[in-house]
Design a protein around this motif. Structure first.
Motif, short mmCIF file in Angstrom:
data_model
loop_
_atom_site.label_atom_id
_atom_site.label_comp_id
_atom_site.label_asym_id
_atom_site.label_seq_id
_atom_site.Cartn_x
_atom_site.Cartn_y
_atom_site.Cartn_z
N ILE A 224 0.83 -1.20 0.00
CA ILE A 224 0.00 0.00 0.00
C ILE A 224 0.87 1.25 0.00
N ASP A 225 1.91 1.27 0.84
CA ASP A 225 2.82 2.41 0.87
C ASP A 225 3.49 2.63 -0.48
N ALA A 226 3.91 1.55 -1.14
CA ALA A 226 4.56 1.66 -2.44
C ALA A 226 3.62 2.23 -3.49
N VAL A 227 2.38 1.77 -3.49
CA VAL A 227 1.39 2.29 -4.46
C VAL A 227 1.18 3.78 -4.23
N GLU A 228 1.03 4.18 -2.96
CA GLU A 228 0.83 5.60 -2.66
C GLU A 228 2.03 6.44 -3.06
N GLU A 229 3.24 5.99 -2.72
CA GLU A 229 4.45 6.76 -3.02
C GLU A 229 4.75 6.84 -4.51
N GLU A 230 4.56 5.72 -5.22
CA GLU A 230 4.96 5.67 -6.62
C GLU A 230 3.88 6.17 -7.59
N THR A 231 2.61 6.16 -7.17
CA THR A 231 1.55 6.56 -8.09
C THR A 231 0.67 7.69 -7.56
N GLY A 232 0.68 7.92 -6.26
CA GLY A 232 -0.18 8.92 -5.66
C GLY A 232 -1.59 8.43 -5.38
N HIS A 233 -1.90 7.21 -5.77
CA HIS A 233 -3.24 6.64 -5.54
C HIS A 233 -3.35 6.19 -4.09
N VAL A 234 -4.46 6.57 -3.40
CA VAL A 234 -4.59 6.27 -1.98
C VAL A 234 -5.74 5.34 -1.62
N GLY A 235 -6.64 4.99 -2.51
CA GLY A 235 -7.77 4.14 -2.17
C GLY A 235 -7.47 2.67 -2.33
N VAL A 236 -7.82 1.87 -1.32
CA VAL A 236 -7.60 0.42 -1.37
C VAL A 236 -8.60 -0.27 -0.46
N THR A 237 -9.00 -1.47 -0.84
CA THR A 237 -9.78 -2.34 0.02
C THR A 237 -8.94 -3.57 0.30
N VAL A 238 -8.85 -3.97 1.57
CA VAL A 238 -8.05 -5.12 1.97
C VAL A 238 -8.96 -6.14 2.65
N VAL B 163 -9.13 0.61 -7.41
CA VAL B 163 -9.86 1.03 -8.61
C VAL B 163 -9.22 2.35 -9.05
N VAL B 164 -8.65 2.34 -10.24
CA VAL B 164 -7.84 3.48 -10.71
C VAL B 164 -8.23 3.86 -12.13
N GLY B 165 -7.79 5.03 -12.54
CA GLY B 165 -7.97 5.46 -13.92
C GLY B 165 -7.13 4.60 -14.86
N ASP B 166 -7.56 4.53 -16.10
CA ASP B 166 -6.88 3.69 -17.09
C ASP B 166 -5.38 3.98 -17.18
N GLY B 167 -5.00 5.23 -17.13
CA GLY B 167 -3.60 5.61 -17.29
C GLY B 167 -2.73 5.26 -16.09
N LEU B 168 -3.33 4.95 -14.97
CA LEU B 168 -2.57 4.67 -13.75
C LEU B 168 -2.40 3.18 -13.49
N ALA B 169 -3.16 2.34 -14.16
CA ALA B 169 -3.20 0.91 -13.87
C ALA B 169 -1.84 0.24 -13.97
N GLU B 170 -1.11 0.48 -15.04
CA GLU B 170 0.19 -0.17 -15.22
C GLU B 170 1.17 0.20 -14.12
N ASP B 171 1.15 1.46 -13.69
CA ASP B 171 2.04 1.90 -12.62
C ASP B 171 1.66 1.27 -11.28
N VAL B 172 0.36 1.12 -11.04
CA VAL B 172 -0.09 0.47 -9.81
C VAL B 172 0.34 -1.00 -9.81
N VAL B 173 0.16 -1.69 -10.92
CA VAL B 173 0.59 -3.09 -11.03
C VAL B 173 2.08 -3.21 -10.78
N ALA B 174 2.87 -2.35 -11.39
CA ALA B 174 4.32 -2.40 -11.21
C ALA B 174 4.70 -2.17 -9.74
N ALA B 175 4.04 -1.23 -9.08
CA ALA B 175 4.33 -0.95 -7.67
C ALA B 175 3.96 -2.15 -6.80
N VAL B 176 2.82 -2.77 -7.07
CA VAL B 176 2.39 -3.94 -6.30
C VAL B 176 3.37 -5.09 -6.48
#
Length: 116
Positions: A17-31, A65-78
């Motif tokens: 979660i920290d990596a996704v927030e730091e690398e993409t700026g996206h903050v919403g997650v369900t765990v 749940v992210v915008g289309d342009g952010l998905a690849e960066d979120v996957v890479a961070a995860v």
């Protein structure tokens, strides 16, 4: 919108979660806590001289749940943050398209909220 879903080791949840927030700026997650296994088929451990087999391992199921342009960066961070260095058992990540994402509180579409 894209839904990024991942199964990760429970001890890696905060790191991911920290990596996704730091690398993409996206903050919403369900765990959601989960159990499961992949190719490793669980683990064997010894306790007081007896051998026990655990077929399922503790995991966590993350949903972004992210915008289309952010998905690849979120996957890479995860993927990068979920990697434990073990031979197997680090989990899996996948994406799927989603439609009609609406905030319950405001009734506004997520795209409208993110655009300002």
């Amino acid at each position: 919108m894209i839904k990024v879903e991942a199964v990760v080791l429970r001890e890696r949840v905060e790191t991911v979660i920290d990596a996704v927030e730091e690398e993409t700026g996206h903050v919403g997650v369900t765990v959601v806590e989960a159990i499961g296994h992949g190719r490793q088929r669980g683990i064997t451990h010894e306790y007081r001289g007896r051998v026990f087999e655990s077929r399922f391992l503790p995991k966590a199921f993350l949903t972004f749940v992210v915008g289309d342009g952010l998905a690849e960066d979120v996957v890479a961070a995860v993927v990068d943050a979920a990697r434990s260095g073990n031979e197997s058992g680090d989990g899996i990540v996948w994406t799927s398209a989603v439609e009609h994402v609406t905030h319950n509180r405001t009734g506004r579409r997520l795209e409208e909220v993110e655009d300002g």
